[in-house]
Scaffold this motif. Structure first.
Motif, PDB file in Angstrom:
ATOM      1  N   PRO A   1       0.817  -1.223   0.000  1.00 14.76           N
ATOM      2  CA  PRO A   1       0.000   0.000   0.000  1.00 14.76           C
ATOM      3  C   PRO A   1       0.852   1.275   0.000  1.00 14.76           C
ATOM      4  O   PRO A   1       0.588   2.213  -0.771  1.00 14.76           O
ATOM      5  N   GLY A   2       1.872   1.315   0.829  1.00 13.87           N
ATOM      6  CA  GLY A   2       2.722   2.489   0.879  1.00 13.87           C
ATOM      7  C   GLY A   2       3.506   2.691  -0.403  1.00 13.87           C
ATOM      8  O   GLY A   2       3.691   3.829  -0.864  1.00 13.87           O
ATOM      9  N   PHE A   3       3.987   1.584  -0.994  1.00 18.84           N
ATOM     10  CA  PHE A   3       4.755   1.688  -2.227  1.00 18.84           C
ATOM     11  C   PHE A   3       3.876   2.221  -3.364  1.00 18.84           C
ATOM     12  O   PHE A   3       4.295   3.111  -4.126  1.00 18.84           O
ATOM     13  N   LEU A   4       2.662   1.717  -3.476  1.00 17.26           N
ATOM     14  CA  LEU A   4       1.758   2.216  -4.511  1.00 17.26           C
ATOM     15  C   LEU A   4       1.418   3.686  -4.280  1.00 17.26           C
ATOM     16  O   LEU A   4       1.355   4.478  -5.238  1.00 17.26           O
ATOM     17  N   ARG A   5       1.212   4.052  -3.031  1.00 12.78           N
ATOM     18  CA  ARG A   5       0.931   5.461  -2.712  1.00 12.78           C
ATOM     19  C   ARG A   5       2.096   6.353  -3.148  1.00 12.78           C
ATOM     20  O   ARG A   5       1.904   7.408  -3.761  1.00 12.78           O
ATOM     21  N   ASP A   6       3.325   5.907  -2.875  1.00 11.60           N
ATOM     22  CA  ASP A   6       4.500   6.680  -3.261  1.00 11.60           C
ATOM     23  C   ASP A   6       4.635   6.758  -4.787  1.00 11.60           C
ATOM     24  O   ASP A   6       4.989   7.819  -5.331  1.00 11.60           O
TER      25      ASP A   6
END
Length: 219
Positions: free
Chosen positions: A140-145
């Motif tokens: 989730p964090g990687f996609l957000r970034d």
């Protein structure tokens, strides 16, 4: 012919899963294959191929594209940041976006070029320390970034652990893609592509079942 047999199996797996004919893209993985084998598949009309190494692909595909016309080329191996510029010029899709430094490099190239290949995020579904890919908990964090950098991944990719049943890994990847609104699922290889299609694969990566065993150079 092997290609015809594999395509027939892909179409049968689509039907068994209640999916539309042609909803799965067969990527013929041509890495380290003798030129005559690849040309035989091109001559049969197939136009979607996968490569693992930028340098190898750059040495052969421009000539084949000149000879055979438009070919859709997918990068399915680890991508070094210093090879990213060559990769975005050569490939139509990159399946191995797997770390922040590569995301930043691709974002910079995208801003300079105005366009990028389709991007799939590689997920290390087995949390294998030796394998590339974003850990499921970090996705989730990687996609957000990525999205904050104006990157727009179209899907997820995985390579399940060799010694394990691939089914739970395919199911996990499909759930994660659905959770994040991603339609692409790059999963399934020569030994398990029908199972992958049953779990929603949109792209299957098949090499040896089409071309025969690879002849790696002697070291």
């Amino acid at each position: 012919m092997a290609l015809a047999d594999i395509l027939a199996r892909v179409r049968a797996a689509e039907a068994a899963a209640g999916r539309a004919t042609g909803s799965v893209t067969l990527i013929a993985v041509s890495k380290v294959q003798p030129p005559e084998r690849v040309e035989a598949v091109l001559e049969q009309g197939h136009r979607v191929f996968g490569e693992n190494y930028v340098q190898e692909a750059a040495g052969k595909w421009p000539g084949w594209r000149d000879s055979f016309g438009k070919v859709e080329l997918h990068m399915i191996g680890p991508l070094q940041t210093n090879k990213a510029k060559v990769a975005v010029d050569l490939f139509d899709a990159i399946h191995t976006l797997d770390r922040p430094s590569l995301a930043q490099k691709l974002a910079n190239l995208g801003q300079a070029r105005g366009a990028l290949p389709q991007l799939f995020v590689q997920v290390n579904t087995g949390a294998e320390p030796q394998k590339a890919g974003v850990l499921p908990a970090d996705l989730p964090g990687f996609l957000r970034d990525c999205r904050a950098m104006d990157l727009a991944p179209v899907g997820l990719m995985c390579i399940p652990p060799e010694a394990e049943d691939a089914t739970p890994h395919f199911a996990m990847l499909a759930r994660m893609a659905a959770d994040h609104g991603l339609s692409g699922l790059s999963m399934g290889m020569s030994g398990d592509f029908e199972t992958a299609i049953l779990h929603g694969a949109t792209h299957v990566r098949v090499g040896s079942a089409i071309f025969g065993a690879r002849a790696y150079p002697q070291t």
